[in-house]
Design a protein around this motif. Structure first.
Motif, mmCIF file in Angstrom:
data_model
loop_
_atom_site.group_PDB
_atom_site.id
_atom_site.type_symbol
_atom_site.label_atom_id
_atom_site.label_comp_id
_atom_site.label_asym_id
_atom_site.label_seq_id
_atom_site.Cartn_x
_atom_site.Cartn_y
_atom_site.Cartn_z
ATOM 1 N N ALA A 185 15.436 -50.850 -58.062
ATOM 2 C CA ALA A 185 14.978 -52.230 -58.242
ATOM 3 C C ALA A 185 14.803 -52.924 -56.895
ATOM 4 O O ALA A 185 13.822 -53.650 -56.681
ATOM 5 N N ILE A 186 15.717 -52.673 -55.976
ATOM 6 C CA ILE A 186 15.609 -53.261 -54.644
ATOM 7 C C ILE A 186 14.391 -52.696 -53.915
ATOM 8 O O ILE A 186 13.640 -53.440 -53.281
ATOM 9 N N ALA A 187 14.187 -51.396 -54.026
ATOM 10 C CA ALA A 187 13.015 -50.763 -53.392
ATOM 11 C C ALA A 187 11.718 -51.305 -53.987
ATOM 12 O O ALA A 187 10.736 -51.523 -53.262
ATOM 13 N N TYR A 188 11.708 -51.553 -55.305
ATOM 14 C CA TYR A 188 10.520 -52.116 -55.959
ATOM 15 C C TYR A 188 10.197 -53.491 -55.362
ATOM 16 O O TYR A 188 9.036 -53.788 -55.058
ATOM 17 N N ALA A 189 11.206 -54.324 -55.177
ATOM 18 C CA ALA A 189 10.973 -55.654 -54.595
ATOM 19 C C ALA A 189 10.436 -55.537 -53.179
ATOM 20 O O ALA A 189 9.519 -56.272 -52.788
ATOM 21 N N GLU A 190 10.998 -54.612 -52.397
ATOM 22 C CA GLU A 190 10.522 -54.424 -51.028
ATOM 23 C C GLU A 190 9.092 -53.901 -51.008
ATOM 24 O O GLU A 190 8.266 -54.340 -50.208
ATOM 25 N N GLN A 191 8.795 -52.980 -51.899
ATOM 26 C CA GLN A 191 7.454 -52.380 -51.954
ATOM 27 C C GLN A 191 6.401 -53.403 -52.378
ATOM 28 O O GLN A 191 5.321 -53.485 -51.793
ATOM 29 N N THR A 192 6.703 -54.184 -53.406
ATOM 30 C CA THR A 192 5.725 -55.131 -53.938
ATOM 31 C C THR A 192 5.707 -56.456 -53.187
ATOM 32 O O THR A 192 4.742 -57.209 -53.304
ATOM 33 N N GLN A 193 6.783 -56.763 -52.478
ATOM 34 C CA GLN A 193 6.925 -58.048 -51.791
ATOM 35 C C GLN A 193 6.666 -59.203 -52.753
ATOM 36 O O GLN A 193 5.939 -60.151 -52.444
ATOM 37 N N CYS A 194 7.276 -59.096 -53.935
ATOM 38 C CA CYS A 194 7.046 -60.093 -54.989
ATOM 39 C C CYS A 194 7.811 -61.399 -54.754
ATOM 40 O O CYS A 194 7.500 -62.404 -55.375
ATOM 41 N N PHE A 195 8.810 -61.379 -53.866
ATOM 42 C CA PHE A 195 9.436 -62.639 -53.487
ATOM 43 C C PHE A 195 9.695 -62.641 -51.995
ATOM 44 O O PHE A 195 9.815 -61.602 -51.351
ATOM 45 N N ILE A 196 9.772 -63.851 -51.458
ATOM 46 C CA ILE A 196 9.894 -64.049 -50.022
ATOM 47 C C ILE A 196 11.343 -64.285 -49.629
ATOM 48 O O ILE A 196 11.828 -63.769 -48.626
ATOM 49 N N SER A 197 12.041 -65.071 -50.451
ATOM 50 C CA SER A 197 13.438 -65.389 -50.164
ATOM 51 C C SER A 197 14.105 -65.879 -51.439
ATOM 52 O O SER A 197 13.440 -66.136 -52.446
ATOM 53 N N TYR A 198 15.430 -65.989 -51.365
ATOM 54 C CA TYR A 198 16.178 -66.563 -52.481
ATOM 55 C C TYR A 198 17.416 -67.262 -51.961
ATOM 56 O O TYR A 198 17.900 -66.969 -50.865
ATOM 57 N N LYS A 199 17.901 -68.205 -52.747
ATOM 58 C CA LYS A 199 19.153 -68.907 -52.477
ATOM 59 C C LYS A 199 20.047 -68.704 -53.684
ATOM 60 O O LYS A 199 19.595 -68.810 -54.825
ATOM 61 N N ARG A 200 21.309 -68.420 -53.415
ATOM 62 C CA ARG A 200 22.258 -68.124 -54.487
ATOM 63 C C ARG A 200 23.364 -69.170 -54.470
ATOM 64 O O ARG A 200 23.908 -69.487 -53.424
ATOM 65 N N SER A 201 23.664 -69.709 -55.652
ATOM 66 C CA SER A 201 24.770 -70.655 -55.826
ATOM 67 C C SER A 201 25.647 -70.162 -56.960
ATOM 68 O O SER A 201 25.165 -69.511 -57.898
ATOM 69 N N PHE A 202 26.924 -70.488 -56.896
ATOM 70 C CA PHE A 202 27.850 -70.131 -57.966
ATOM 71 C C PHE A 202 28.318 -71.407 -58.636
ATOM 72 O O PHE A 202 28.757 -72.343 -57.970
ATOM 73 N N LEU A 203 28.182 -71.431 -59.942
ATOM 74 C CA LEU A 203 28.466 -72.628 -60.719
ATOM 75 C C LEU A 203 29.436 -72.318 -61.850
ATOM 76 O O LEU A 203 29.513 -71.180 -62.328
ATOM 77 N N LYS A 204 30.147 -73.337 -62.280
ATOM 78 C CA LYS A 204 31.031 -73.217 -63.437
ATOM 79 C C LYS A 204 30.332 -73.869 -64.625
ATOM 80 O O LYS A 204 30.096 -75.076 -64.628
ATOM 81 N N PRO A 205 29.980 -73.076 -65.643
ATOM 82 C CA PRO A 205 29.268 -73.666 -66.784
ATOM 83 C C PRO A 205 30.195 -74.485 -67.677
ATOM 84 O O PRO A 205 31.386 -74.206 -67.792
ATOM 85 N N VAL A 206 29.622 -75.514 -68.289
ATOM 86 C CA VAL A 206 30.312 -76.335 -69.281
ATOM 87 C C VAL A 206 29.513 -76.209 -70.572
ATOM 88 O O VAL A 206 28.338 -76.564 -70.602
ATOM 89 N N PHE A 207 30.155 -75.682 -71.615
ATOM 90 C CA PHE A 207 29.451 -75.435 -72.876
ATOM 91 C C PHE A 207 29.866 -76.371 -74.011
ATOM 92 O O PHE A 207 29.195 -76.450 -75.023
#
Length: 111
Positions: free
Chosen positions: A78-100
């Motif tokens: 999956a990582i190689a597919y993203a690198e090969q296709t260059q389907c995204f440029i960057s990402y930001k990751r956040s960790f959240l606590k859900p309230v249901f």
């Protein structure tokens, strides 16, 4: 529970490739003990932003998942597919606590 929320800057001419990338990770996260909540792709508005979220029971369980990625052939594909296709440029990751639960779900109201 902890939810990982991702904001991607995607290549707008590779939305189909990004969608395929997302589908790969939905299966992988679920197979590796998480609960994937899906991807949100551009429809109206900005055509270069997408989102995804998935949850694990704890940050420690998320770290177990992250440590398994380098040893997983499917994840590496999956990582190689993203690198090969260059389907995204960057990402930001956040960790959240859900309230249901809403206030009406609680035994006592404090307001």
């Amino acid at each position: 529970m902890v939810t990982c929320f991702l904001k991607y800057k995607i290549n707008p001419v590779k939305i189909k490739e990004f969608e395929n990338y997302g589908k790969l990770w939905i299966d992988l996260v679920n197979e590796m003990g998480g609960l994937h909540h899906g991807y949100l792709l551009p429809h109206e508005g900005a055509n270069d932003v997408a989102y995804a979220s998935f949850s694990f029971t704890s940050l420690a369980e998320y770290e177990v998942y992250r440590n398994k990625i380098p040893d997983s052939p499917k994840c590496m594909e999956a990582i190689a597919y993203a690198e090969q296709t260059q389907c995204f440029i960057s990402y930001k990751r956040s960790f959240l606590k859900p309230v249901f639960e809403g206030i009406s779900d609680q035994a006592k109201l404090f307001y």
